[in-house]
Scaffold this active site. Structure first.
Site, PDB file in Angstrom:
ATOM      1  N   ALA A  77       0.829  -1.211   0.000  1.00  0.00           N
ATOM      2  CA  ALA A  77       0.000   0.000   0.000  1.00  0.00           C
ATOM      3  C   ALA A  77       0.861   1.258   0.000  1.00  0.00           C
ATOM      4  CB  ALA A  77      -0.930  -0.006   1.216  1.00  0.00           C
ATOM      5  N   TYR A  78       2.183   1.083  -0.059  1.00  0.00           N
ATOM      6  CA  TYR A  78       3.138   2.201  -0.138  1.00  0.00           C
ATOM      7  C   TYR A  78       4.244   1.798  -1.112  1.00  0.00           C
ATOM      8  CZ  TYR A  78       6.377   5.853   1.538  1.00  0.00           C
ATOM      9  OH  TYR A  78       7.235   6.920   1.624  1.00  0.00           O
ATOM     10  N   VAL A  79       3.834   1.224  -2.239  1.00  0.00           N
ATOM     11  CA  VAL A  79       4.771   0.578  -3.152  1.00  0.00           C
ATOM     12  C   VAL A  79       5.812   1.545  -3.718  1.00  0.00           C
ATOM     13  CG1 VAL A  79       3.335   0.740  -5.240  1.00  0.00           C
ATOM     14  CG2 VAL A  79       4.970  -1.156  -4.967  1.00  0.00           C
TER      15      VAL A  79
END
Length: 179
Positions: free
Chosen positions: A149-151
């Site tokens: 979710a924070y790629v």
């Protein structure tokens, strides 16, 4: 605490708030002269006045967008020879691979990843010529705690960790610590 830093010159990016502001305060308390950098001229000016009055150090504020062509060269010319560089500027957007499009991904990396690399590239030779220095790369733990979710941030932080290790592995030969 006296870290024996009095009189050192410290260049801090992203210094108008958060961690960068906190580092500016800590280095000023140690008696360091500062070059503080961020896009917000107003915040930098306020911090400059406060630190100079409280600690008797010289603070130079540079209101610059380091993603703009020539900004890093302008900064290095104005700041002169720093003993310590703190790469701290930049934020990479949160989201999954499908939430963060290429334009947002590249924009986040332009300051956070390439900003660190390009400023190190500009400062390192000056430090080497002056007998040494310290380059501190402030990197989030997303480089080791992989979060889908924070790629973009996870990938950027991992890249900066690898960059820091690659530079730091041989920088001691030049009396420069890259951490």
């Amino acid at each position: 605490m006296d870290l024996k830093l009095k009189g050192k010159s410290v260049l801090i990016t992203g210094a108008s708030q958060g961690i960068g502001e906190g580092l500016a305060r800590a280095f000023a308390e140690e008696g360091c002269n500062l070059h503080i950098v961020a896009r917000s001229g107003e915040r930098l000016a306020a911090l400059k006045g406060e630190l100079e009055a409280a600690h008797g150090v010289t603070v130079t504020a540079h209101a610059l967008d380091l993603t703009q062509a020539g900004a890093i060269e302008q900064l290095v010319a104005a700041a002169g020879d720093a003993d310590i560089l703190v790469n701290n500027a930049g934020v990479v957007p949160s989201g999954s691979l499908w939430d963060v499009d290429e334009a947002k991904w590249r924009a986040g990396w332009e300051l956070k990843v390439f900003g660190y690399i390009n400023l190190t590239r500009a400062i390192y030779p000056r430090m080497k010529a002056n007998g040494g220095g310290v380059i501190i790369n402030n990197i989030g733990n997303g480089g080791e705690v992989f979060d889908p979710a924070y790629v973009a941030g996870t990938t950027g932080n991992a890249s900066l960790m690898a960059f820091t290790r690659a530079m730091g592995g041989h920088s001691l030969d030049d009396n420069i610590r890259v951490v």
